[in-house]
Scaffold this motif. Sequence first.
Motif, short mmCIF file in Angstrom:
data_model
loop_
_atom_site.label_atom_id
_atom_site.label_comp_id
_atom_site.label_asym_id
_atom_site.label_seq_id
_atom_site.Cartn_x
_atom_site.Cartn_y
_atom_site.Cartn_z
N UNK A 317 -5.79 5.80 2.13
CA UNK A 317 -7.07 5.28 0.97
C UNK A 317 -6.56 4.15 -0.58
N UNK A 318 -6.19 3.69 -0.08
CA UNK A 318 -5.47 2.71 -1.35
C UNK A 318 -4.10 1.96 -0.73
N UNK A 319 -4.43 1.04 -1.08
CA UNK A 319 -4.19 -0.76 -1.22
C UNK A 319 -2.28 -0.41 -1.41
N UNK A 320 -1.36 -0.36 -0.68
CA UNK A 320 -0.15 0.05 -1.50
C UNK A 320 0.48 -1.18 -1.91
N UNK A 321 -0.28 -2.38 -1.37
CA UNK A 321 0.43 -3.95 -2.33
C UNK A 321 -0.16 -3.77 -3.89
N UNK A 322 -1.51 -3.65 -4.13
CA UNK A 322 -2.20 -3.90 -5.38
C UNK A 322 -1.24 -2.81 -6.10
N UNK A 323 -1.12 -1.43 -5.09
CA UNK A 323 -0.35 -0.16 -6.44
C UNK A 323 0.71 -0.40 -6.82
N UNK A 324 1.94 -1.16 -5.97
CA UNK A 324 3.13 -1.51 -5.60
C UNK A 324 2.92 -3.14 -6.90
N UNK A 325 2.91 -3.64 -7.05
CA UNK A 325 2.50 -4.86 -7.68
C UNK A 325 2.37 -4.54 -9.02
N UNK A 326 1.02 -4.00 -9.40
CA UNK A 326 0.26 -3.18 -10.76
C UNK A 326 1.97 -2.27 -11.49
N UNK A 327 2.40 -2.07 -10.72
CA UNK A 327 3.99 -0.66 -11.64
C UNK A 327 4.12 -1.63 -11.99
N UNK A 328 4.60 -2.93 -11.16
CA UNK A 328 5.35 -3.87 -12.22
C UNK A 328 4.95 -4.26 -13.45
#
Length: 570
Positions: A317-328
């Motif tokens: 239930x989440x977009x892993x790429x959006x989350x990973x790039x946001x972490x940066x």
Amino acid sequence: MTRLPLILAAGAVLAGCAATQPPLTDFTANSGSARSPEQLALSFEKVDLALRVDPATKSIAGDAALTFLATAPVSRIAVELDRNLPVSFASVDGVALAPSAISNEEGRLYLTLPSPLAAGASTTVRIRYSGVPHVAKRAPWDGGFVWSKTEDGLPWIATAVEGEGCDLILPCIDHPQGKPKQIDMHVTVPAPLVAAGNGISAGMDEKDGWRTYHWRAKNPSTYGISLNIGPYEMLSGEYDSRYGNKIPLRMWYLKGHDKKAAGLFEEFAPMLAFFESYIGPYPFGDEKMGVVETPHLGMEHQTINAYGNGYAKSPLGYDWLLHHELSHEWFGNQMTNADWDDMWLHEGFGSYMQPLYLQHMRGEAAFHSELFNQRKQIANKAPIVSGKPMRIEDVYKDERGGPGLDIYVKGSLVLHTLRNLIGDDAFFRATRRMVYGTETPRPGNFQPRYSSSKEFIAIVKEVSGRDLGWFFDAYLYQAALPELVEERKDGKLQLSWKLKNGAAFPMPIEVRINGRIERLAMADGKGEISLPAGALYTIDPNSRVLRHEAQFEEWQRYEKERKQKKAKAS
């Protein structure tokens, strides 16, 4: 200074240059070479860049004004610029330079000043350049410009230059510590295209069929500067931060993706809430949280994260790429590694945030599942930190002897192990100190900063009150993982840690015997526990400690052989 974007001459000739364009020099193709003495003697104050992007000829024309403050006497300016973007004019504080004062053989552009610059003095150099920029072969892994088309045939253009650096786009200092304090970008594109950029929008002008979009960003990470051009539509909103400020939310997407984009946009607020709760304030709340749909997978471009994951749906239930790039935005843009050798601070922390997010959203099963997915990918071919200055591709490419994917997955599991060793309070206090320079960050009381593995180790020591040099020596500076040797003897389970270099490793370990968990201190690297006859036991039942486990290597060998057989069969 008011400057109009340059109009390209002989566009047809430039278009024909792409096929014969010389390859990038080794210097340009590898971001992060040592800064020159001239660069070390300057504070990079500002970039004011007018850039015209012509999709018809796949060419660019730039007019860049770079302002520097001298911290020591200097007689020439040194910046990086791909030599395939030749300079047609350069000046210093309005005085044109003779061609003999301009040189760019390998990609480091030198401008000899008319007179030396004294310490404390400032200067503005202006550089006009144009040409056919380097085209990415497989962005973002092999970077450059991406010239694509939308489904209805309109230009769709992006840049992704993490490996090669900002010098594929503009004159810059292509080193992690080469951030300018401010950049103004005036990007001119054919109407009706839209140019989404870093930082804050200062409006758009349109004339003679061309549009110029104006953007301003503070302290942009060098590879976080990007171009994103297409027939975009935009979603906008605001996030009410737990710190009392309102964060602008923006997403640029292609026509026809309205519903999918809206679904992704709904994930912005929950992700921000997670990061602000676990780490601290969104670092660029006075600019925006921005995402733009791109023709490549993604990249952590500051305040304008590139997204090309196709709006993939996950059972979690989440977009892993959006989350990973946001972490940066925290680990990469707010806190930037001082040298590429410390890149695990970007990718290891960014990767560990994903199982933590899943734990927050979905519970323990999702948390441990993601940690397991990371664990099985660890290669242990090279230390994740070498202890010497590195160029970025020497870190990312295992064929060059670098740690490669391990800066993500091994870095994540190292952090998981550290957290279990020192506890949540010390772990997150140390993380905040590294990211913000303070354990109590609030909007307005911190600035973007540089960090390193050595600084993080020192912070952990201070916050935890423990000298953990043995921990970081084993996990960061050695390739092989610590091995736990087990022996069942005389009613006892005897355990001992073994490191390749024979060093001490006093890592506590838990053992479950018939449902009861006991913690062995392993103070001298050894421990034992009574083991009743016929008892069942499990080492580290909650997977708290990263260690050598043979089954992962066996599985990796199997997978490699399976893929080789499949490749031969095809």
